[in-house]
Scaffold this motif. Structure first.
Motif, PDB file in Angstrom:
ATOM      1  N   ASP A  10      -5.992  -0.702   3.799  1.00 24.29           N
ATOM      2  CA  ASP A  10      -4.957  -0.228   2.876  1.00 24.29           C
ATOM      3  C   ASP A  10      -4.969   1.289   2.714  1.00 24.29           C
ATOM      4  O   ASP A  10      -3.942   1.909   2.450  1.00 24.29           O
ATOM      5  CB  ASP A  10      -5.131  -0.895   1.501  1.00 24.29           C
TER       6      ASP A  10
ATOM      7  N   GLU B 232      -3.907  -3.756  -5.844  1.00 28.80           N
ATOM      8  CA  GLU B 232      -3.107  -4.349  -4.760  1.00 28.80           C
ATOM      9  C   GLU B 232      -3.775  -5.638  -4.323  1.00 28.80           C
ATOM     10  O   GLU B 232      -4.903  -5.623  -3.825  1.00 28.80           O
ATOM     11  CB  GLU B 232      -2.998  -3.392  -3.566  1.00 28.80           C
TER      12      GLU B 232
ATOM     13  N   SER C 147       0.832  -1.212   0.000  1.00 26.20           N
ATOM     14  CA  SER C 147       0.000   0.000   0.000  1.00 26.20           C
ATOM     15  C   SER C 147       0.866   1.261   0.000  1.00 26.20           C
ATOM     16  O   SER C 147       0.538   2.247  -0.661  1.00 26.20           O
ATOM     17  CB  SER C 147      -0.917   0.022   1.220  1.00 26.20           C
TER      18      SER C 147
HETATM   19 MG   LIG Z   1      -1.858  -3.040   1.981  1.00 28.37          MG
END
Ligand SMILES: [Mg+2]
Ligand code: B12
Ligand SMILES: Nc1nc2c(ncn2[C@@H]2O[C@H](COP(=O)(O)OP(=O)(O)OP(=O)(O)O)[C@@H](O)[C@H]2O)c(=O)[nH]1
Lengths: 139, 340
Positions: free
Chosen positions: B105, B154, B69
């Motif tokens: 995140d 992600e 992140s």
């Molecule tokens: Mg993350």
């Protein structure tokens, strides 16, 4: 095959308040109740909180604040939600609040305030009873 | 948007228009509907699909806490400086016990919350394996149609088998950190093959050089193997050291991404095509499976068959799941037995 909507919740900490223990505990309790919890950490401005709530399409915003700065941030968040046409999102607060502030916060649209010592199961029960995921046809 | 695509009586048209205009609220709500598998999203996706294919998709995978992140946050800053708009899909695991999830995140991406050129969506796996969510591919369609230049995905930060990202990203980044127990073992199985770029984040930590060297050795071995089998290609995955929390190494990383994009779009058009076909195949087969299943359910219901009753019969060993499925499909598709 009608799948049920998941309730999505934003847990946010407005202002400079660094007391995040309560917010983390609440986030975990909401997860354990089966909700999807977006946690954004400390030091959020009202603008950041509202933008996040909109992008994440949450049903509920839970604000956690122990610093005493709620009289600015809470009404401001309600104002911004309205400006963005997102005032269908339920907003609640938790943390430390002088008793006399609570009616004023409810007046601007905060649905409920939870103070220290509130049992987690009472909070979950309140959420289940008062917050319903957005209806499919309201998309 | 040509008006003739309008569907019978629904107002999906206006949602499509809003998405194409980049309306954040409309996009956010549509993504929710897709995640919740609301049937009407199909016709909206159908109308958005012709408007896709412009975004560049970057995948980022690696173990929990590796700094994915934080890297996404830094990469976003890099691309915003170039004037490109960015959408981020950040995936975290759903708890198998409660069905709930904590999606954290965003904590690393706070500085982009107010940038209208950045759209961030946190997603929970909801029981899907492979590192993505069931909805990821369709969400990319929406974000692409919305006009975002770069889409960063992600993946959920677990284990080893999370390779589905390679089915939708143009460039896949594999992130690791120094000192992960058995070192490089941690990212060996399956993951080595999908990385176009390897990132050793937390390079401020002891053992970074060793990790980089080990990765390079592994990649070298992989290359030799490919050359021997004739499966060589023209891209040698670079290994890049970063300190994401300080923004160190981000320029090199993003330049490597750009080189890979350059490579795909100029030298390796067949490879680019392969990626796009793989993605199309995934979307097509998943949709076909879903639609077929729904259609079967609809027909069975119409005939008064209830899936729970059938399941009870199977559990009682009155019938087995294999012959039951086959005979139902055979009846509905009206094909000779051998064809099913
Ligand atoms: Mg993350
Ligand atoms: C632990 C603590 C700290 C820790 C915080 C650790 C952390 N990371 O959280 C440390 C030591 C760092 C700290 C520092 C400070 N603290 Co302090 N701290 C406390 C203390 C003792 C307990 C807070 C706590 O964690 N409680 C446990 C959690 C679980 O409870 P909770 O947060 O209240 O949450 C419950 C409910 O409120 C509610 N809830 C909370 N949030 C939410 C959100 C939602 C959505 C919902 C539904 C419910 C909900 O549900 C929870 C469960 O019941 C309180 C005193 C007190 N008794 O509350 C002071 C207190 C909050 N601190 C105080 C102060 C002044 C400070 C400092 C400014 C001290 C200083 N001068 O340096 C600093 C500021 C730090 C900062 N950057 O903001 C004051 C605040 C005064 C005020 N409001 O006017 C308090 C009240 C102490 C006091 N009586 O003076 N503190
Ligand atoms: N020392 C050091 N810490 C870093 C570096 N990059 C990130 N971190 C820290 O590592 C922690 C985890 O970073 P994240 O970016 O949340 O990692 P992640 O891979 O996204 O984690 P998950 O999504 O939970 O799998 C944070 O506290 C970061 O500040 C780095 O280069 N060096």
């Amino acid at each position: 095959m009608s799948q049920e909507r998941k309730l999505r919740v934003l847990v946010a900490k407005p202002g400079l308040d660094g007391h995040d223990r309560g917010a983390r505990i609440i986030a975990r309790a909401l997860r354990d109740a089966g909700f999807e919890v977006i946690y954004t950490g400390c030091h959020q401005t009202p603008e950041q909180i509202v933008q996040t709530a909109i992008q994440e399409d949450v049903d509920l915003i839970g604000l956690s604040i122990l610093s005493g700065a709620h009289n600015y941030s809470f009404p401001r968040i309600m104002e911004l939600l309205k400006e963005n046409g997102a005032d269908d999102i339920t907003v609640i607060g938790g943390g430390i609040f002088p008793l006399e502030d609570i009616p004023k916060l409810k007046e601007v649209g905060i649905k409920e305030i939870f103070t220290p010592g509130t049992k987690l199961e009472d909070i979950i029960k309140w959420v289940r009873e008062n917050v319903k995921p957005r209806r499919v046809d309201a998309a | 948007m040509p008006p003739e695509i309008k569907q019978e009586g629904d107002d999906s048209m206006s949602i499509v228009e809003k998405v194409l205009e980049g309306d954040v609220r409309a996009v956010a709500r549509l993504l929710r509907d897709i995640d919740d598998q609301v049937p009407s999203t199909r016709s909206i996706l159908q109308q958005l699909y012709p408007h896709t294919g412009k975004a560049y998709i970057i995948g980022i995978t690696g173990p929990p806490g590796a700094g994915k992140s934080t890297l996404v946050d830094q990469m976003t800053t890099y691309y915003r400086k170039l004037g490109k708009t960015v959408a981020i899909l950040a995936i975290d695991p759903t708890s198998p016990f409660s069905g709930g999830a904590i999606l954290g995140d965003r904590i690393r991406m706070q500085r982009h919350f107010l940038d209208p050129g950045v759209f961030i969506r946190s997603l929970a796996t909801r029981g899907h394996f492979g590192g993505l969510t069931k909805s990821t591919h369709d969400m990319i369609t929406v974000l692409d149609a919305m006009g975002k230049n770069i889409i960063i995905v992600e993946t959920v930060g677990v284990g080893q088998g999370e390779v589905e990202i390679a089915e939708c990203a143009h460039t896949t980044l594999v992130v690791t950190v120094p000192g992960l127990g058995d070192d490089i073992q941690a990212i060996k199985a399956g993951i080595m093959e999908i990385g176009n770029i390897f990132v050793v984040n937390k390079a401020d930590r002891e053992g970074a050089k060793k990790t980089v060297q080990e990765l390079r050795n592994l990649l070298e071995m992989g290359k030799k193997f490919r050359m021997e089998t004739g499966a060589t290609n023209g891209w040698d995955p670079p290994v890049i050291e970063t300190q994401a929390h300080k923004g160190i190494g981000i320029d090199e990383l993003c330049e490597a991404i750009e080189s890979h994009r350059e490579y795909l779009t100029t030298q390796a058009l067949d490879e680019l095509k392969k990626i796009m076909v793989k993605r199309a195949l995934h979307q097509f087969s998943e949709t076909l499976k879903d639609e077929l299943f729904k259609e079967m359910m609809r027909r069975m219901e119409k005939k008064g068959m209830n899936i729970d009753d059938l399941a009870a019969k199977i559990a009682d060993k009155e019938v087995d799941p294999y012959s039951l499925s086959r005979s139902l499909i055979r009846d509905e598709l009206k094909e000779p037995e051998s064809a099913v």
